[in-house]
Design a protein around this motif. Structure first.
Motif, mmCIF file in Angstrom:
data_model
loop_
_atom_site.group_PDB
_atom_site.id
_atom_site.type_symbol
_atom_site.label_atom_id
_atom_site.label_comp_id
_atom_site.label_asym_id
_atom_site.label_seq_id
_atom_site.Cartn_x
_atom_site.Cartn_y
_atom_site.Cartn_z
ATOM 1 N N PRO A 1 3.152 -0.341 4.078
ATOM 2 C CA PRO A 1 2.720 0.698 5.029
ATOM 3 C C PRO A 1 2.448 2.051 4.362
ATOM 4 O O PRO A 1 1.563 2.789 4.802
ATOM 5 C CB PRO A 1 3.896 0.789 6.009
ATOM 6 C CG PRO A 1 4.566 -0.541 5.925
ATOM 7 C CD PRO A 1 4.441 -0.942 4.493
ATOM 8 N N ILE A 2 3.200 2.370 3.309
ATOM 9 C CA ILE A 2 3.015 3.665 2.659
ATOM 10 C C ILE A 2 1.714 3.704 1.860
ATOM 11 O O ILE A 2 1.005 4.720 1.849
ATOM 12 C CB ILE A 2 4.226 3.976 1.752
ATOM 13 C CG1 ILE A 2 5.485 4.126 2.604
ATOM 14 C CG2 ILE A 2 3.981 5.247 0.940
ATOM 15 C CD1 ILE A 2 6.757 4.361 1.804
ATOM 16 N N ILE A 3 1.387 2.595 1.200
ATOM 17 C CA ILE A 3 0.177 2.579 0.370
ATOM 18 C C ILE A 3 -1.043 2.096 1.154
ATOM 19 O O ILE A 3 -2.119 1.912 0.559
ATOM 20 C CB ILE A 3 0.369 1.688 -0.873
ATOM 21 C CG1 ILE A 3 0.532 0.211 -0.465
ATOM 22 C CG2 ILE A 3 1.537 2.153 -1.707
ATOM 23 C CD1 ILE A 3 0.547 -0.749 -1.644
ATOM 24 N N ALA A 4 -0.893 1.890 2.464
ATOM 25 C CA ALA A 4 -2.023 1.405 3.267
ATOM 26 C C ALA A 4 -3.260 2.298 3.166
ATOM 27 O O ALA A 4 -4.381 1.791 3.047
ATOM 28 C CB ALA A 4 -1.587 1.236 4.726
ATOM 29 N N PRO A 5 -3.127 3.646 3.219
ATOM 30 C CA PRO A 5 -4.337 4.471 3.052
ATOM 31 C C PRO A 5 -5.039 4.242 1.721
ATOM 32 O O PRO A 5 -6.276 4.229 1.664
ATOM 33 C CB PRO A 5 -3.793 5.900 3.159
ATOM 34 C CG PRO A 5 -2.551 5.773 3.971
ATOM 35 C CD PRO A 5 -1.953 4.466 3.569
ATOM 36 N N ALA A 6 -4.271 4.050 0.651
ATOM 37 C CA ALA A 6 -4.880 3.774 -0.647
ATOM 38 C C ALA A 6 -5.553 2.410 -0.663
ATOM 39 O O ALA A 6 -6.601 2.234 -1.308
ATOM 40 C CB ALA A 6 -3.826 3.855 -1.755
ATOM 41 N N ILE A 7 -4.985 1.449 0.036
ATOM 42 C CA ILE A 7 -5.598 0.122 0.110
ATOM 43 C C ILE A 7 -6.932 0.202 0.846
ATOM 44 O O ILE A 7 -7.932 -0.391 0.416
ATOM 45 C CB ILE A 7 -4.639 -0.868 0.806
ATOM 46 C CG1 ILE A 7 -3.434 -1.145 -0.093
ATOM 47 C CG2 ILE A 7 -5.357 -2.169 1.150
ATOM 48 C CD1 ILE A 7 -2.404 -2.068 0.534
ATOM 49 N N VAL A 8 -6.951 0.937 1.954
ATOM 50 C CA VAL A 8 -8.205 1.100 2.698
ATOM 51 C C VAL A 8 -9.242 1.825 1.839
ATOM 52 O O VAL A 8 -10.421 1.446 1.806
ATOM 53 C CB VAL A 8 -7.953 1.866 4.008
ATOM 54 C CG1 VAL A 8 -9.263 2.146 4.730
ATOM 55 C CG2 VAL A 8 -7.029 1.059 4.920
ATOM 56 N N SER A 9 -8.810 2.859 1.128
ATOM 57 C CA SER A 9 -9.734 3.579 0.247
ATOM 58 C C SER A 9 -10.268 2.677 -0.854
ATOM 59 O O SER A 9 -11.467 2.704 -1.171
ATOM 60 C CB SER A 9 -9.025 4.788 -0.368
ATOM 61 O OG SER A 9 -8.570 5.680 0.627
ATOM 62 N N GLY A 10 -9.388 1.879 -1.446
ATOM 63 C CA GLY A 10 -9.832 0.950 -2.486
ATOM 64 C C GLY A 10 -10.782 -0.101 -1.948
ATOM 65 O O GLY A 10 -11.758 -0.478 -2.616
ATOM 66 N N TRP A 11 -10.527 -0.569 -0.721
ATOM 67 C CA TRP A 11 -11.417 -1.560 -0.109
ATOM 68 C C TRP A 11 -12.796 -0.969 0.131
ATOM 69 O O TRP A 11 -13.813 -1.599 -0.171
ATOM 70 C CB TRP A 11 -10.813 -2.053 1.204
ATOM 71 C CG TRP A 11 -11.489 -3.273 1.759
ATOM 72 C CD1 TRP A 11 -11.117 -4.573 1.568
ATOM 73 C CD2 TRP A 11 -12.663 -3.307 2.595
ATOM 74 N NE1 TRP A 11 -11.975 -5.417 2.225
ATOM 75 C CE2 TRP A 11 -12.938 -4.674 2.864
ATOM 76 C CE3 TRP A 11 -13.490 -2.345 3.126
ATOM 77 C CZ2 TRP A 11 -14.020 -5.076 3.644
ATOM 78 C CZ3 TRP A 11 -14.577 -2.732 3.902
ATOM 79 C CH2 TRP A 11 -14.834 -4.072 4.159
#
Length: 280
Positions: free
Chosen positions: A188-198
């Protein structure tokens, strides 16, 4: 002297920078409504090129191929990039860590021509062993995952490096195993980074011309390749119409993603403040 008068050079430089980036895009969108067949000569407002675009099976087919490849490329790159970032940030020392990091990030500095040629040669060699076609949609997908993985790994590694490890350690002290900690705390904490990477991987795959040119086949021509070949023969107003549609769709998707990530980040910060107040 007022603050506005003091800051006018900053505002001027900012306006010139944004103008350099976005004025060409706005001009392209403006000429997509041009009635004239010549893409750079305005003769009146018309939507006919959007209608002709809907009848262009070659361009629409290439767009659908590019979207499918970009979607699966971004998904695979995020999964593999997350695992690679976990290895780089959570495993402090293991044999070959330096080599592993160098191989992961090598596509960042490698010329795309060399990358595309090397991937094509690899596919031609493996084709004789496993029956893999050296040119096709599957080959493009593998090639795109190869170079977008590096970008996703860098984005996620930087986010995980800033993550407070005490949260994960506290969860493990309470009895949670590493898998549960990852899905309930880390993810949940790194979710914004995952979306950005996607989104970054999706854009890089959708925009690629050089690598796809090496590994594409007759039935796997991507949209950037069609646009590039069309531009070499002359500017086509249908390309302007297609670009306008893509710009609008991508802008809306980026805004929705930004809104959802911003709301999630605010909620997470609010929960952390409440938790700190309860502990206090």
């Amino acid at each position: 002297m007022s603050n506005l008068a003091k800051r006018w050079p900053t505002w001027l430089i900012l306006a010139l920078g944004f103008g350099f980036l976005y004025v060409p895009i706005l001009v392209l969108m403006f000429y997509s409504f041009n009635e004239n067949k010549l893409a750079t000569v305005w003769s009146g407002f018309s939507l006919k090129w959007y209608g002709k675009l809907m009848e262009n099976d070659q361009m629409l087919g290439a767009a659908w191929i590019s979207i499918k490849i970009a979607f699966f490329t971004a998904t695979a790159a995020v999964i593999l990039g997350t695992l690679a970032a976990l290895v780089m940030t959570r495993m402090r020392r293991f044999p070959g860590k330096t080599l592993f990091g160098a191989l992961i990030t090598a596509p960042l500095v490698m010329p795309e021509v060399i990358l595309g040629l090397s991937i094509l040669m690899m596919f031609m060699s493996l084709g004789n062993l496993v029956g893999l076609a050296p040119r096709g949609i599957l080959s493009i997908w593998i090639a795109h995952v190869t170079f977008t993985l590096a970008f996703v790994t860098v984005v996620l590694s930087s986010r995980m490096a800033e993550l407070d490890k005490s949260l994960e350690e506290a969860a493990m002290d309470l009895g949670a195993n590493r898998v549960k900690v990852f899905f309930l705390i880390t993810l949940p904490i790194i979710a914004p980074a995952i979306v950005s990477g996607w989104l970054l991987a999706f854009t890089l795959s959708l925009d690629d011309v050089v690598v796809a040119s090496f590994v594409s086949g007759p039935s796997s021509t991507t949209l950037p390749m069609v646009v590039f070949s069309s531009a070499r023969r002359g500017l086509n107003p249908q390309v302007n119409a297609l670009a306008t549609i893509m710009i609008v769709v991508v802008s809306v998707a980026a805004f929705i993603a930004w809104y959802l990530m911003s709301r999630e980040e605010k909620r997470r910060q609010r929960d952390m403040q409440l938790a700190l107040q309860d502990n206090g």
